[in-house]
Design an enzyme around this catalytic site. Structure first.
Site, PDB file in Angstrom:
ATOM      1  N   HIS A 153     109.704  28.598  73.277  1.00  7.92           N
ATOM      2  CA  HIS A 153     108.719  28.104  72.307  1.00  7.92           C
ATOM      3  C   HIS A 153     109.252  28.174  70.881  1.00  7.92           C
ATOM      4  O   HIS A 153     110.243  28.847  70.607  1.00  7.92           O
ATOM      5  CB  HIS A 153     107.422  28.925  72.414  1.00  7.92           C
ATOM      6  CG  HIS A 153     106.551  28.512  73.561  1.00  7.92           C
ATOM      7  ND1 HIS A 153     106.790  28.931  74.856  1.00  7.92           N
ATOM      8  CD2 HIS A 153     105.469  27.693  73.622  1.00  7.92           C
ATOM      9  CE1 HIS A 153     105.883  28.394  75.668  1.00  7.92           C
ATOM     10  NE2 HIS A 153     105.065  27.638  74.943  1.00  7.92           N
ATOM     11  N   LYS A 157     105.312  31.431  67.444  1.00  7.85           N
ATOM     12  CA  LYS A 157     104.389  31.850  68.510  1.00  7.85           C
ATOM     13  C   LYS A 157     104.261  33.376  68.518  1.00  7.85           C
ATOM     14  O   LYS A 157     105.272  34.083  68.542  1.00  7.85           O
ATOM     15  CB  LYS A 157     104.884  31.339  69.871  1.00  7.85           C
ATOM     16  CG  LYS A 157     103.929  31.631  71.025  1.00  7.85           C
ATOM     17  CD  LYS A 157     104.332  30.876  72.271  1.00  7.85           C
ATOM     18  CE  LYS A 157     103.474  31.265  73.470  1.00  7.85           C
ATOM     19  NZ  LYS A 157     102.034  31.025  73.273  1.00  7.85           N
ATOM     20  N   THR A 164     101.289  29.906  79.988  1.00 10.76           N
ATOM     21  CA  THR A 164     101.726  28.987  81.050  1.00 10.76           C
ATOM     22  C   THR A 164     102.683  29.696  82.008  1.00 10.76           C
ATOM     23  O   THR A 164     102.587  29.539  83.225  1.00 10.76           O
ATOM     24  CB  THR A 164     102.424  27.759  80.435  1.00 10.76           C
ATOM     25  OG1 THR A 164     101.538  27.183  79.480  1.00 10.76           O
ATOM     26  CG2 THR A 164     102.770  26.725  81.488  1.00 10.76           C
TER      27      THR A 164
HETATM   28  P1  NAP Z   1      98.563  28.482  64.307  1.00  7.85           P
HETATM   29  O1  NAP Z   1      99.209  27.336  63.597  1.00  7.85           O
HETATM   30  O2  NAP Z   1      98.845  29.898  63.852  1.00  7.85           O
HETATM   31  O3  NAP Z   1      97.002  28.192  64.243  1.00  7.85           O
HETATM   32  C1  NAP Z   1      95.992  29.101  64.523  1.00  7.85           C
HETATM   33  C2  NAP Z   1      94.943  28.939  63.424  1.00  7.85           C
HETATM   34  O4  NAP Z   1      93.728  29.603  63.812  1.00  7.85           O
HETATM   35  C3  NAP Z   1      95.392  29.549  62.095  1.00  7.85           C
HETATM   36  O5  NAP Z   1      95.087  28.691  61.029  1.00  7.85           O
HETATM   37  C4  NAP Z   1      94.551  30.819  62.058  1.00  7.85           C
HETATM   38  O6  NAP Z   1      94.385  31.337  60.776  1.00  7.85           O
HETATM   39  C5  NAP Z   1      93.264  30.304  62.641  1.00  7.85           C
HETATM   40  N1  NAP Z   1      92.285  31.349  62.988  1.00  7.85           N
HETATM   41  C6  NAP Z   1      92.496  32.684  63.145  1.00  7.85           C
HETATM   42  N2  NAP Z   1      91.337  33.295  63.417  1.00  7.85           N
HETATM   43  C7  NAP Z   1      90.370  32.354  63.411  1.00  7.85           C
HETATM   44  C8  NAP Z   1      88.958  32.363  63.618  1.00  7.85           C
HETATM   45  N3  NAP Z   1      88.292  33.517  63.863  1.00  7.85           N
HETATM   46  N4  NAP Z   1      88.254  31.209  63.542  1.00  7.85           N
HETATM   47  C9  NAP Z   1      88.894  30.073  63.294  1.00  7.85           C
HETATM   48  N5  NAP Z   1      90.231  29.985  63.064  1.00  7.85           N
HETATM   49  C10 NAP Z   1      90.964  31.115  63.125  1.00  7.85           C
HETATM   50  O7  NAP Z   1      98.901  28.450  65.871  1.00  7.85           O
HETATM   51  P2  NAP Z   1      99.108  27.173  66.828  1.00  7.85           P
HETATM   52  O8  NAP Z   1     100.543  26.886  67.003  1.00  7.85           O
HETATM   53  O9  NAP Z   1      98.173  26.089  66.392  1.00  7.85           O
HETATM   54  O10 NAP Z   1      98.615  27.779  68.213  1.00  7.85           O
HETATM   55  C11 NAP Z   1      97.273  28.255  68.381  1.00  7.85           C
HETATM   56  C12 NAP Z   1      97.089  28.759  69.809  1.00  7.85           C
HETATM   57  O11 NAP Z   1      97.218  27.655  70.716  1.00  7.85           O
HETATM   58  C13 NAP Z   1      98.137  29.787  70.277  1.00  7.85           C
HETATM   59  O12 NAP Z   1      97.480  30.771  71.066  1.00  7.85           O
HETATM   60  C14 NAP Z   1      99.082  28.971  71.153  1.00  7.85           C
HETATM   61  O13 NAP Z   1      99.715  29.768  72.147  1.00  7.85           O
HETATM   62  C15 NAP Z   1      98.093  28.008  71.764  1.00  7.85           C
HETATM   63  N6  NAP Z   1      98.654  26.757  72.289  1.00  7.85           N
HETATM   64  C16 NAP Z   1      98.099  26.304  73.458  1.00  7.85           C
HETATM   65  C17 NAP Z   1      98.492  25.097  73.988  1.00  7.85           C
HETATM   66  C18 NAP Z   1      97.813  24.599  75.227  1.00  7.85           C
HETATM   67  O14 NAP Z   1      98.148  23.499  75.724  1.00  7.85           O
HETATM   68  N7  NAP Z   1      96.830  25.329  75.760  1.00  7.85           N
HETATM   69  C19 NAP Z   1      99.477  24.350  73.328  1.00  7.85           C
HETATM   70  C20 NAP Z   1     100.031  24.822  72.153  1.00  7.85           C
HETATM   71  C21 NAP Z   1      99.594  26.027  71.627  1.00  7.85           C
HETATM   72  P3  NAP Z   1      95.410  32.542  60.292  1.00  7.85           P
HETATM   73  O15 NAP Z   1      96.619  31.841  59.808  1.00  7.85           O
HETATM   74  O16 NAP Z   1      94.650  33.274  59.244  1.00  7.85           O
HETATM   75  O17 NAP Z   1      95.670  33.434  61.490  1.00  7.85           O
END
Ligand code: NAP
Length: 265
Positions: A153, A157, A164
């Site tokens: 990744h 992350k 997965t």
């Molecule tokens: P990211 O860029 O760090 O985005 C997460 C966002 O959520 C940040 O802006 C964070 O703010 C915010 N957040 C934190 N607490 C919150 C709350 N209580 N309410 C609302 N927003 C809040 O991370 P990302 O790359 O987008 O990934 C996010 C998640 O998705 C991870 O767990 C990743 O493993 C997962 N993911 C899943 C898939 C799938 O297909 N299922 C695919 C890709 C990624 P802060 O910066 O303040 O923390």
């Protein structure tokens, strides 16, 4: 039929921005709220999501105000746990892509949504190719004595191994209990054999600048190996699965885990 009213938790994050754009361009969905304490007050257009006129809100209360029917969560496990409790209590359906939940978390979420009028769908991977990769690995598992998983990744992350990879190992372990014991007698550097995942299947996590989300399952038997690999090169790869989940969660009482539950595979 009226458009479904959709909110997004983590709207300012990498995945959140992609979800907001995908929902905003879906003709049957209406993006009504963007929640993210880290980006509160920022216009979504500043994050590259055009034509919504939405400003990011700091708290979930906004979802009630705008009568959201379903909310998508791509945040961090700690926040997503609280967001899910809130959704169950406020009877708003939840579609969750956040990873890092423990088995106990999933059980708690299941109980809460069974007692709620709202439904939840949690999928550690919304890419169709990844769902197929897990299925192929599960089908192959009984025919091989050794198997290891390498997940790769991007370097932002925060959880490891990936959801997965854990789900892949769980499914392979459920399909076969016949994996050979690890022959290693001396681990010279701790961690050299990776983490021992479900069924004892080793999982190796790579964090690399330039990558998005990738996984390789290697299965081996006498004189042969089979490699099943999936690569998400762009976050748009997850969006068809997210949109399908948003449209489907209304009709799936309680908690559904995994996108394959929505696909005929
Ligand atoms: P990211 O860029 O760090 O985005 C997460 C966002 O959520 C940040 O802006 C964070 O703010 C915010 N957040 C934190 N607490 C919150 C709350 N209580 N309410 C609302 N927003 C809040 O991370 P990302 O790359 O987008 O990934 C996010 C998640 O998705 C991870 O767990 C990743 O493993 C997962 N993911 C899943 C898939 C799938 O297909 N299922 C695919 C890709 C990624 P802060 O910066 O303040 O923390």
């Amino acid at each position: 039929m009226a458009s479904k009213r959709v909110g997004v938790f983590g709207a300012g994050g990498r995945m959140g921005v992609a979800v907001c754009a995908a929902v905003a361009s879906a003709p049957d969905l209406d993006l009504v709220a963007a929640i993210d304490p880290a980006w509160a007050g920022v216009e979504l257009s500043e994050r590259g999501v055009v034509d919504t006129g939405l400003v990011v809100s700091p708290t979930a209360a906004e979802l009630v105000k705008v009568k959201a029917e379903v909310v998508v969560d791509f945040t961090v496990a700690e926040a997503a746990r609280d967001n899910l409790v809130w959704c169950a209590e406020n009877e708003i359906h939840a579609v969750v892509g956040t990873t890092g939940f423990s088995a106990a978390d999933l059980e708690d979420i299941r109980v809460r949504f069974e007692a709620s009028k709202a439904n939840a769908l949690i999928a550690p991977n919304f890419a169709i190719g990844a769902v197929l990769m897990m299925r192929f690995a599960e089908l192959a598992a009984p025919y091989f004595e050794t198997a290891e998983i390498i997940e790769l990744h991007h370097d932002q992350k925060v959880d490891a191994p990936s959801g997965t990879a854990i789900l892949t190992a769980e499914r392979m372990a459920a399909a076969s209990s016949d994996f050979a014991a690890d022959p290693t007698e001396q681990v010279v550097i701790a961690g050299a054999r990776g983490a021992s995942g479900p069924g004892g299947i080793p999982i190796h996590s790579v964090r690399m600048r330039g990558m998005v989300a990738h996984e390789e399952v290697i299965l081996g038997s006498t004189g042969q190996t089979l490699t099943v690999r999936h690569d998400s090169y762009d976050r748009t790869s997850f969006m068809p699965g997210v949109l399908l989940a948003i449209r489907s969660v209304f009709d799936r009482p309680g908690l559904t885990v995994g996108l394959d539950a929505l696909l005929d595979i």
